[in-house]
Enzyme design. Sequence first.
Site, PDB file in Angstrom:
ATOM      1  N   TYR A 158      55.217  44.959  36.905  1.00 26.76           N
ATOM      2  CA  TYR A 158      55.345  43.581  37.148  1.00 26.76           C
ATOM      3  C   TYR A 158      54.091  42.750  37.280  1.00 26.76           C
ATOM      4  O   TYR A 158      54.001  41.674  37.409  1.00 26.76           O
ATOM      5  CB  TYR A 158      56.470  43.502  38.345  1.00 26.76           C
ATOM      6  CG  TYR A 158      57.832  44.002  37.914  1.00 26.76           C
ATOM      7  CD1 TYR A 158      58.632  43.043  36.940  1.00 26.76           C
ATOM      8  CD2 TYR A 158      58.301  45.026  38.395  1.00 26.76           C
ATOM      9  CE1 TYR A 158      59.764  43.500  36.751  1.00 26.76           C
ATOM     10  CE2 TYR A 158      59.382  45.665  37.964  1.00 26.76           C
ATOM     11  CZ  TYR A 158      60.320  44.776  37.225  1.00 26.76           C
ATOM     12  OH  TYR A 158      61.663  45.285  37.033  1.00 26.76           O
ATOM     13  N   PHE A 447      66.880  44.235  47.086  1.00 23.91           N
ATOM     14  CA  PHE A 447      67.663  43.831  46.029  1.00 23.91           C
ATOM     15  C   PHE A 447      67.444  43.952  44.800  1.00 23.91           C
ATOM     16  O   PHE A 447      66.463  44.605  44.544  1.00 23.91           O
ATOM     17  CB  PHE A 447      67.903  42.340  46.490  1.00 23.91           C
ATOM     18  CG  PHE A 447      66.460  41.538  46.308  1.00 23.91           C
ATOM     19  CD1 PHE A 447      65.834  41.094  44.900  1.00 23.91           C
ATOM     20  CD2 PHE A 447      65.530  41.498  47.232  1.00 23.91           C
ATOM     21  CE1 PHE A 447      64.746  40.365  45.105  1.00 23.91           C
ATOM     22  CE2 PHE A 447      64.185  40.996  47.303  1.00 23.91           C
ATOM     23  CZ  PHE A 447      63.740  40.256  45.915  1.00 23.91           C
TER      24      PHE A 447
END
Length: 447
Positions: A158, A447
Site C-alpha cells: 500500500y 478491519f
Amino acid sequence: MSTERETSTRNPRPFPYELRTFPVRLVQGKVPDEVARWSEAVALGFYANAPTGAELAKVAALEQVDGRMATGAYLIDAATPAGAWGPEYPVATYAYHRKDLNVGGGTLLPVHQITAVTVRPSHRRRGILRAMISTDLAQAKAAGIPMAALTASEAVIYGRFGFGAATHVCQVEVSSRGGIAFHSPSAAAQGTVEVADVQVVHDLHNEIFARVHAATYGSIGRHEMYRLVASGQGDYSSMEPSKNIRAALHYDAAGEVDGYVTYKPDEAATPPTVKIVDLLAAGEGAYLALWNYLGSLDLIGRVTWDMAPEVDPLEWAMAAKRDYKRTETEDHLWLRILDVPAALAARPYRADGRISIHVADPLGHASGIFRIEVVRGTATVTRCPEDGSVEAELAMGVSELSSMYLGAVTARTLLAAGRLREEKPGTADRFDALLALPVSAHSLTNF
C-alpha cells in the site's frame, strides 16, 4: 527509432474488467446474488470458510448497519473455461465503510475505511488493484473525506498508493502465576470486577467502545461485527458462537460498568494460558483492575494479548517488569491523507510555529506546497502557489506525512532513512517540534 509511447500504443495492455460497486445489504430479507458471489470471492482470498446462506444473511445485516459498499472487478467480453467460476463472480474484491479517527484534542476526523481487498491469483499484475483503489480514493476525496485508512495483511502493497504505517500494536505475554504484583496495589484495586455472561458484553460493546474511542488518541471506529467478535458470538470465519469465551465487567465507584474483558483458554500453550479476546477500559482504574482480575485466574500461568499498546501502563505498574514480555510489534493502522489542509488543521499541536512543506502524491490528491502556521495549538494550513514564489523547507511523500500524522515516526528518523528531504537545514527538527504530542497513538480496531 522506438519510444515507450510508441510501444504502448502499438501493444495496448488489455483491461477486460468492469468495476461494479453496490451496497452490502438484505433485500426483502434475502442476500442479493451479487453480494453472495462477492462474499464467496472474499472468502477465497482470505482462505475463510465459504459462507452459507444463513451465515451470509447475518453478515450482510451487520454490514448494512455500517453502510458497507462493495466493489468487484468482473470479466467482460471474455470466456471462462468450462467448470471454472463464471463472469458473475468477481476476480477481485474491495470494500469500504466510513467511521472516524481520534486525532487528539477531542476531534473525531471522518475517515474512509478500506477492507476486503483481494485479487484472484490468476488475474494478478493486470492493474486491477490500482484501478479499484484509484477510483475509490478519488471518490472519497470528492465526497470531502480527508483521510483513508486500512489494516494491511501484506504491508508492502500500500505504500505505492500513498498509505503509511501510522500506529503499531504489540503482542504481549504476562506471567500471572501466583497473581500479578503491582507497585501500587491500590491502583489496581479501584472499583470492582465481576464475572458476566458474554451476551452482556455484546449488548454493552457499542456504548463502552464509544467512550474508549473518544478518549484514545489514534483510535478508529469499529464496525458492527465487533459486537459479535468481542463476545465470541461469531466473526468473518464462522458465525457459530464459541463455547469457551468468558467475560468480566469492571464497575466504577458508582456501580456503573466502565470496562470489560473477554478471554478464552489457549489450549495449545504451555504454561496454561488464557488469551484476551477484547479488552476495553473507559473508566479511571478499569484497565489495571481488569488485568488484576486476569492475574487472579486459578490454574493459569500466563495471559496473552495481541492488541497491547506500544506504551503500556501495565508494564510500568508491575513490580516484576520482566514478567511483561513483548513477543512482537507490528504495524497496525495505515493512513492515507487525501486532503492535507483539512487533515493537518484537525489535529492539535503542542508548540507554535510556521513551516512550509512540499508533498508528493502518486495519485495527485495531496500534492502541493503547504504553509502550516500554528498559533496557540491550532493550525492554519494554506495551499501555496507552485510558481516559485514560495519555497518549501521540507519535502516528503504523502506516505511519509501520513506516517508522521499520529506520531508513528519522526521527521528526523525519516530524514536519516532517506525518505524526506530538508531544503533548509534544521527543518526536520522544527517539524517534529510542531507534531509532537505527549501520548502514543493506539488503535484497538481491526478491519
